[in-house]
Motif scaffolding. Structure first.
Motif, PDB file in Angstrom:
ATOM      1  N   SER A  42       4.515  33.425  46.719  1.00  0.00           N
ATOM      2  CA  SER A  42       4.682  34.107  45.458  1.00  0.00           C
ATOM      3  C   SER A  42       5.956  33.629  44.803  1.00  0.00           C
ATOM      4  O   SER A  42       6.634  32.924  45.168  1.00  0.00           O
ATOM      5  CB  SER A  42       5.035  35.608  45.838  1.00  0.00           C
ATOM      6  N   VAL A  43       5.817  33.829  43.363  1.00  0.00           N
ATOM      7  CA  VAL A  43       6.880  33.043  42.497  1.00  0.00           C
ATOM      8  C   VAL A  43       7.323  34.279  41.593  1.00  0.00           C
ATOM      9  O   VAL A  43       6.802  35.113  41.197  1.00  0.00           O
ATOM     10  CB  VAL A  43       6.619  31.993  41.717  1.00  0.00           C
ATOM     11  N   SER A  44       8.767  33.920  41.153  1.00  0.00           N
ATOM     12  CA  SER A  44       9.228  35.065  40.090  1.00  0.00           C
ATOM     13  C   SER A  44      10.142  34.085  39.286  1.00  0.00           C
ATOM     14  O   SER A  44      10.474  32.999  39.810  1.00  0.00           O
ATOM     15  CB  SER A  44      10.206  36.003  40.835  1.00  0.00           C
ATOM     16  N   PHE A  45      10.309  34.396  37.917  1.00  0.00           N
ATOM     17  CA  PHE A  45      11.078  33.572  37.005  1.00  0.00           C
ATOM     18  C   PHE A  45      11.346  34.430  35.869  1.00  0.00           C
ATOM     19  O   PHE A  45      10.673  35.408  35.399  1.00  0.00           O
ATOM     20  CB  PHE A  45      10.417  32.342  36.640  1.00  0.00           C
ATOM     21  N   LYS A  46      12.465  33.869  35.339  1.00  0.00           N
ATOM     22  CA  LYS A  46      12.955  34.534  33.946  1.00  0.00           C
ATOM     23  C   LYS A  46      13.535  33.648  33.033  1.00  0.00           C
ATOM     24  O   LYS A  46      14.117  32.493  33.520  1.00  0.00           O
ATOM     25  CB  LYS A  46      14.181  35.426  33.957  1.00  0.00           C
ATOM     26  N   VAL A  47      12.697  33.182  31.843  1.00  0.00           N
ATOM     27  CA  VAL A  47      13.253  32.070  30.943  1.00  0.00           C
ATOM     28  C   VAL A  47      13.566  32.818  29.584  1.00  0.00           C
ATOM     29  O   VAL A  47      12.715  33.596  29.160  1.00  0.00           O
ATOM     30  CB  VAL A  47      11.952  31.097  30.799  1.00  0.00           C
ATOM     31  N   ARG A  48      14.463  32.290  29.001  1.00  0.00           N
ATOM     32  CA  ARG A  48      15.127  32.879  27.653  1.00  0.00           C
ATOM     33  C   ARG A  48      15.198  31.762  26.764  1.00  0.00           C
ATOM     34  O   ARG A  48      15.827  30.654  27.093  1.00  0.00           O
ATOM     35  CB  ARG A  48      15.986  33.625  27.966  1.00  0.00           C
ATOM     36  N   TRP A  49      14.838  31.842  25.497  1.00  0.00           N
ATOM     37  CA  TRP A  49      14.969  30.629  24.586  1.00  0.00           C
ATOM     38  C   TRP A  49      15.713  31.518  23.311  1.00  0.00           C
ATOM     39  O   TRP A  49      15.205  32.442  22.775  1.00  0.00           O
ATOM     40  CB  TRP A  49      13.583  30.210  23.821  1.00  0.00           C
ATOM     41  N   GLU A  50      16.712  30.633  22.949  1.00  0.00           N
ATOM     42  CA  GLU A  50      17.523  31.181  21.447  1.00  0.00           C
ATOM     43  C   GLU A  50      17.446  29.884  20.554  1.00  0.00           C
ATOM     44  O   GLU A  50      18.114  28.737  21.036  1.00  0.00           O
ATOM     45  CB  GLU A  50      18.774  31.644  21.829  1.00  0.00           C
ATOM     46  N   ALA A  51      16.953  30.230  19.364  1.00  0.00           N
ATOM     47  CA  ALA A  51      17.191  29.182  18.299  1.00  0.00           C
ATOM     48  C   ALA A  51      18.568  28.723  18.052  1.00  0.00           C
ATOM     49  O   ALA A  51      19.536  29.584  17.867  1.00  0.00           O
ATOM     50  CB  ALA A  51      16.439  29.502  17.111  1.00  0.00           C
ATOM     51  N   THR A  52      18.971  27.645  17.878  1.00  0.00           N
ATOM     52  CA  THR A  52      20.129  27.009  17.664  1.00  0.00           C
ATOM     53  C   THR A  52      20.317  26.448  16.122  1.00  0.00           C
ATOM     54  O   THR A  52      21.441  26.078  15.624  1.00  0.00           O
ATOM     55  CB  THR A  52      20.742  26.110  18.606  1.00  0.00           C
TER      56      THR A  52
END
Length: 117
Positions: A42-52
């Motif tokens: 099993s895998v878990s992940f959290k990814v966030r992107w923010e424009a610069t």
């Protein structure tokens, strides 16, 4: 393909921030790409992107043949992304974090294939 809940992916109203999160997604680990042995994991992940930066138009749409890599239309901004990742299987687990401070990320909408016309 793994199906995620509808709220697993969120984009801000202005399109300058996005996040993707999955918890305890069941996968198979084969130890070798396409290998003969599969082990439940099993895998878990959290990814966030923010424009610069500001969005810029990219792609050539239908002005080029459909097989051309430029056969898309998009508006992308350079972005920063951060992520946390974990996974486990019998006898092995990992936890990690990362960001794109020394690499590259971008964020924005894109149309390709049948969505171009």
């Amino acid at each position: 393909m793994v199906e995620l809940p509808g709220d697993a992916f969120e984009v801000s109203h202005d399109g300058r921030r996005a996040s993707l999160e999955a918890k305890d997604v069941c996968v198979l680990d084969s130890f070798q790409f396409g290998g003969p042995t599969n082990v439940p994991a099993s895998v878990s992940f959290k990814v966030r992107w923010e424009a610069t930066g500001r969005r810029e138009r990219r792609g050539s749409g239908t002005d080029v043949p459909p097989t051309d890599p430029a056969a898309f239309l998009g508006r992308f901004a350079v972005a920063r992304s951060t992520g946390s990742f974990s996974g486990s299987e019998v006898g092995f687990s990992f936890i990690g974090r990362g960001d794109t401070d020394d690499t590259f990320a971008e964020l924005g909408p894109e149309r390709n294939g049948v969505f171009l016309p």
